[in-house]
Design a protein around this motif. Structure first.
Motif, mmCIF file in Angstrom:
data_model
loop_
_atom_site.group_PDB
_atom_site.id
_atom_site.type_symbol
_atom_site.label_atom_id
_atom_site.label_comp_id
_atom_site.label_asym_id
_atom_site.label_seq_id
_atom_site.Cartn_x
_atom_site.Cartn_y
_atom_site.Cartn_z
ATOM 1 N N LEU A 148 -6.270 7.719 5.800
ATOM 2 C CA LEU A 148 -4.869 8.002 5.493
ATOM 3 C C LEU A 148 -4.463 7.371 4.167
ATOM 4 O O LEU A 148 -3.776 8.002 3.349
ATOM 5 C CB LEU A 148 -3.978 7.490 6.623
ATOM 6 C CG LEU A 148 -2.471 7.715 6.453
ATOM 7 C CD1 LEU A 148 -2.165 9.198 6.259
ATOM 8 C CD2 LEU A 148 -1.713 7.161 7.656
ATOM 9 N N LEU A 149 -4.892 6.128 3.927
ATOM 10 C CA LEU A 149 -4.598 5.495 2.642
ATOM 11 C C LEU A 149 -5.208 6.283 1.490
ATOM 12 O O LEU A 149 -4.573 6.486 0.448
ATOM 13 C CB LEU A 149 -5.131 4.061 2.633
ATOM 14 C CG LEU A 149 -4.294 2.990 3.333
ATOM 15 C CD1 LEU A 149 -5.062 1.678 3.387
ATOM 16 C CD2 LEU A 149 -2.958 2.798 2.623
ATOM 17 N N GLY A 150 -6.460 6.736 1.666
ATOM 18 C CA GLY A 150 -7.102 7.532 0.628
ATOM 19 C C GLY A 150 -6.365 8.828 0.369
ATOM 20 O O GLY A 150 -6.171 9.241 -0.784
ATOM 21 N N GLN A 179 -11.862 -5.671 3.662
ATOM 22 C CA GLN A 179 -10.423 -5.779 3.425
ATOM 23 C C GLN A 179 -9.755 -4.409 3.454
ATOM 24 O O GLN A 179 -8.629 -4.263 3.950
ATOM 25 C CB GLN A 179 -10.175 -6.461 2.080
ATOM 26 C CG GLN A 179 -10.541 -7.934 2.058
ATOM 27 C CD GLN A 179 -10.538 -8.511 0.654
ATOM 28 O OE1 GLN A 179 -10.662 -7.786 -0.342
ATOM 29 N NE2 GLN A 179 -10.406 -9.831 0.556
ATOM 30 N N ALA A 180 -10.452 -3.389 2.934
ATOM 31 C CA ALA A 180 -9.901 -2.031 2.975
ATOM 32 C C ALA A 180 -9.715 -1.577 4.419
ATOM 33 O O ALA A 180 -8.718 -0.928 4.757
ATOM 34 C CB ALA A 180 -10.818 -1.071 2.224
ATOM 35 N N GLN A 181 -10.672 -1.919 5.285
ATOM 36 C CA GLN A 181 -10.532 -1.572 6.700
ATOM 37 C C GLN A 181 -9.329 -2.273 7.319
ATOM 38 O O GLN A 181 -8.581 -1.674 8.102
ATOM 39 C CB GLN A 181 -11.802 -1.953 7.467
ATOM 40 C CG GLN A 181 -12.986 -1.070 7.149
ATOM 41 C CD GLN A 181 -14.176 -1.325 8.052
ATOM 42 O OE1 GLN A 181 -14.975 -0.430 8.268
ATOM 43 N NE2 GLN A 181 -14.322 -2.526 8.586
ATOM 44 N N ALA A 182 -9.131 -3.547 6.967
ATOM 45 C CA ALA A 182 -7.976 -4.276 7.489
ATOM 46 C C ALA A 182 -6.679 -3.640 7.009
ATOM 47 O O ALA A 182 -5.706 -3.524 7.764
ATOM 48 C CB ALA A 182 -8.041 -5.741 7.064
ATOM 49 N N GLY A 183 -6.653 -3.221 5.735
ATOM 50 C CA GLY A 183 -5.464 -2.559 5.217
ATOM 51 C C GLY A 183 -5.195 -1.235 5.908
ATOM 52 O O GLY A 183 -4.048 -0.903 6.220
ATOM 53 N N GLY A 184 -6.261 -0.457 6.156
ATOM 54 C CA GLY A 184 -6.089 0.804 6.861
ATOM 55 C C GLY A 184 -5.586 0.601 8.274
ATOM 56 O O GLY A 184 -4.689 1.315 8.747
ATOM 57 N N ALA A 185 -6.153 -0.397 8.962
ATOM 58 C CA ALA A 185 -5.697 -0.691 10.320
ATOM 59 C C ALA A 185 -4.241 -1.133 10.318
ATOM 60 O O ALA A 185 -3.447 -0.731 11.180
ATOM 61 C CB ALA A 185 -6.581 -1.767 10.943
ATOM 62 N N SER A 186 -3.861 -1.946 9.321
ATOM 63 C CA SER A 186 -2.485 -2.449 9.277
ATOM 64 C C SER A 186 -1.486 -1.323 9.061
ATOM 65 O O SER A 186 -0.364 -1.369 9.571
ATOM 66 C CB SER A 186 -2.347 -3.505 8.176
ATOM 67 O OG SER A 186 -2.429 -2.925 6.885
ATOM 68 N N LEU A 187 -1.888 -0.287 8.319
ATOM 69 C CA LEU A 187 -0.993 0.847 8.108
ATOM 70 C C LEU A 187 -0.687 1.540 9.433
ATOM 71 O O LEU A 187 0.469 1.861 9.734
ATOM 72 C CB LEU A 187 -1.630 1.831 7.127
ATOM 73 C CG LEU A 187 -0.808 3.081 6.796
ATOM 74 C CD1 LEU A 187 0.500 2.706 6.116
ATOM 75 C CD2 LEU A 187 -1.617 4.029 5.912
ATOM 76 N N LEU A 188 -1.714 1.748 10.255
ATOM 77 C CA LEU A 188 -1.490 2.409 11.539
ATOM 78 C C LEU A 188 -0.818 1.480 12.539
ATOM 79 O O LEU A 188 -0.085 1.944 13.422
ATOM 80 C CB LEU A 188 -2.810 2.947 12.081
ATOM 81 C CG LEU A 188 -3.420 4.077 11.248
ATOM 82 C CD1 LEU A 188 -4.654 4.660 11.929
ATOM 83 C CD2 LEU A 188 -2.404 5.184 10.989
ATOM 84 N N GLN A 220 -9.582 1.698 12.240
ATOM 85 C CA GLN A 220 -9.877 1.241 10.879
ATOM 86 C C GLN A 220 -10.226 2.425 9.983
ATOM 87 O O GLN A 220 -9.718 2.550 8.864
ATOM 88 C CB GLN A 220 -11.043 0.247 10.902
ATOM 89 C CG GLN A 220 -10.724 -1.074 11.571
ATOM 90 C CD GLN A 220 -11.872 -2.072 11.515
ATOM 91 O OE1 GLN A 220 -11.643 -3.275 11.486
ATOM 92 N NE2 GLN A 220 -13.106 -1.598 11.512
ATOM 93 N N LYS A 221 -11.100 3.305 10.477
ATOM 94 C CA LYS A 221 -11.542 4.449 9.675
ATOM 95 C C LYS A 221 -10.401 5.422 9.403
ATOM 96 O O LYS A 221 -10.224 5.903 8.278
ATOM 97 C CB LYS A 221 -12.684 5.174 10.377
ATOM 98 C CG LYS A 221 -13.255 6.345 9.581
ATOM 99 C CD LYS A 221 -14.217 7.180 10.399
ATOM 100 C CE LYS A 221 -15.438 6.405 10.803
ATOM 101 N NZ LYS A 221 -16.430 7.260 11.510
ATOM 102 N N GLN A 222 -9.608 5.722 10.439
ATOM 103 C CA GLN A 222 -8.505 6.656 10.256
ATOM 104 C C GLN A 222 -7.459 6.090 9.298
ATOM 105 O O GLN A 222 -6.866 6.821 8.499
ATOM 106 C CB GLN A 222 -7.871 6.992 11.609
ATOM 107 C CG GLN A 222 -8.773 7.758 12.557
ATOM 108 C CD GLN A 222 -9.150 9.129 12.036
ATOM 109 O OE1 GLN A 222 -8.402 9.750 11.285
ATOM 110 N NE2 GLN A 222 -10.316 9.619 12.426
ATOM 111 N N ALA A 228 0.826 -1.206 0.000
ATOM 112 C CA ALA A 228 0.000 0.000 0.000
ATOM 113 C C ALA A 228 0.857 1.251 0.000
ATOM 114 O O ALA A 228 0.609 2.198 -0.745
ATOM 115 C CB ALA A 228 -0.932 -0.006 1.215
ATOM 116 N N VAL A 229 1.880 1.273 0.858
ATOM 117 C CA VAL A 229 2.729 2.459 0.952
ATOM 118 C C VAL A 229 3.498 2.676 -0.341
ATOM 119 O O VAL A 229 3.546 3.780 -0.883
ATOM 120 C CB VAL A 229 3.696 2.336 2.146
ATOM 121 C CG1 VAL A 229 4.710 3.468 2.127
ATOM 122 C CG2 VAL A 229 2.920 2.352 3.451
ATOM 123 N N VAL A 230 4.106 1.613 -0.868
ATOM 124 C CA VAL A 230 4.891 1.755 -2.098
ATOM 125 C C VAL A 230 4.010 2.204 -3.253
ATOM 126 O O VAL A 230 4.352 3.122 -4.005
ATOM 127 C CB VAL A 230 5.595 0.428 -2.442
ATOM 128 C CG1 VAL A 230 6.212 0.501 -3.830
ATOM 129 C CG2 VAL A 230 6.666 0.133 -1.410
#
Length: 344
Positions: free
Chosen positions: A273-275, A326-335, A267-269, A30-32
């Protein structure tokens, strides 16, 4: 409340944040992808540009839990004075502020969440209310006929806090004087302000055909049909539940504790941030995340989104070809990743 203790006795308050391989992979990709992509970005639904522009144009200060950023009244009213708007103001507004004419008693709403820090009654502003917001801004509402809150009270965005009037030096002209300060008593540009035209979010002053409040001509109207399109009273809410393994749930809980929020808010934050990263990077099209972040497990967190917030969820899941869960899981994983980097 879900029991967040796993079989090994690891608790949400523990200092060690363990990130599983799928979560690490999701974060890295996601970051890359967000940082390296340079093609112009799709805007969230209801927007028209690549930098978060809503209908009516203009770049918004992202609506969040921190800022005052919505038009503080419902109805269609004319602006009489903004910043340096001409001789008809008699030089009155050589500073950032917006005067909007309206009948005495018109409901006035909080432009953002915060704490009521001052209610004054003085010769110039008359009955005046000030709300301090989490981002440090102070929103001011002057010439009121009545306040409906008290000093020290917490308020949410869209809460009715007062009624307009003509107190102070307003004379016979009933209007709302709105201003923002940072630091206290230093007036600043209030920036773009959200409103609803029916079910469509718009930004002012762009929706009136102007890019800035400075020099806004006399008589320009501001229309706000309510806050439903922004997820306010009467607005639609979308809810999604993401499941985690015990190990990942502990990591999410520890990161949430580190940032001072609930796992659901994390999850929301994270999605937001990803968006934001996608918008800044100028991402367009799709870039499927393979494998996608795991989104099922025994520990579940439900997160609700209003219309504005869902635009970012849709942006993230559309670009990475994910389900909302899955998007929520990805957002949570970023934080979770950032919390681990901070040594949480």
């Amino acid at each position: 409340m879900t029991d967040m203790t796993n079989a090994t006795g690891h608790t949400p308050g523990a200092r060690s944040v363990r990130v599983s391989s799928p979560l690490r992979l999701a974060v890295a990709l996601a970051v890359v992808a967000a940082v390296l992509t340079i093609i112009p970005a799709p805007s969230p639904s209801g927007a028209t540009g690549s930098t978060g522009e809503a209908a009516g144009g203009g770049t918004a200060r992202a609506q969040s839990s921190n800022s005052p950023d919505v038009v503080p009244f419902i109805g269609t009213f004319a602006v009489s004075c903004a910043y340096q708007t001409g001789s008809y103001c008699g030089g009155h507004h050589g500073y950032w502020a917006i005067d909007t004419g309206m009948p005495i008693g018109t409901p006035v709403y909080a432009a953002g969440p915060g704490t009521v820090t001052s209610i004054l009654n003085h010769s110039a502003g008359g009955l005046s209310l000030y709300i301090t917001h989490p981002d440090g801004r102070i929103s001011g509402y002057l010439h009121l006929s009545q306040t409906l809150v008290s000093v020290g009270q917490s308020v949410d965005r869209y809460d009715q806090v007062a009624r307009s009037g003509n107190t102070g030096n307003a004379g016979s002209y009933s209007h709302l004087h709105y201003e923002e300060q940072k630091p206290a008593w230093t007036k600043i540009d209030p920036g773009k302000m959200w409103a609803c035209h029916g079910s469509t979010p718009v930004l002012y002053p762009d929706a009136a055909g102007y890019s800035t409040w400075q020099g806004l001509p006399y008589g320009v109207t501001i229309r706000n049909d309510g806050y439903g399109c922004l997820g306010g009273p009467g607005g639609q809410v979308w809810e999604y539940t993401t499941g985690y393994s015990n190990a990942d749930a502990n990591a999410v809980a520890a990161a949430a504790a580190h940032f001072g929020m609930s796992p659901s808010e994390l999850q929301k934050q994270g999605v937001g941030l990803l968006g934001w990263m996608l918008l800044v990077a100028g991402a367009s099209g799709t870039s499927p995340l393979v494998p996608p972040p795991p989104s099922t497990g025994p520990v579940q967190h439900e997160t609700a989104y209003n219309s504005y917030e869902k635009q970012y969820l849709d942006l993230v899941r559309g670009y990475y070809v994910l389900t909302p869960e899955q998007a929520q899981a990805g957002g949570a994983s970023l934080l979770v990743f950032f919390a681990a980097m901070a040594g949480a």
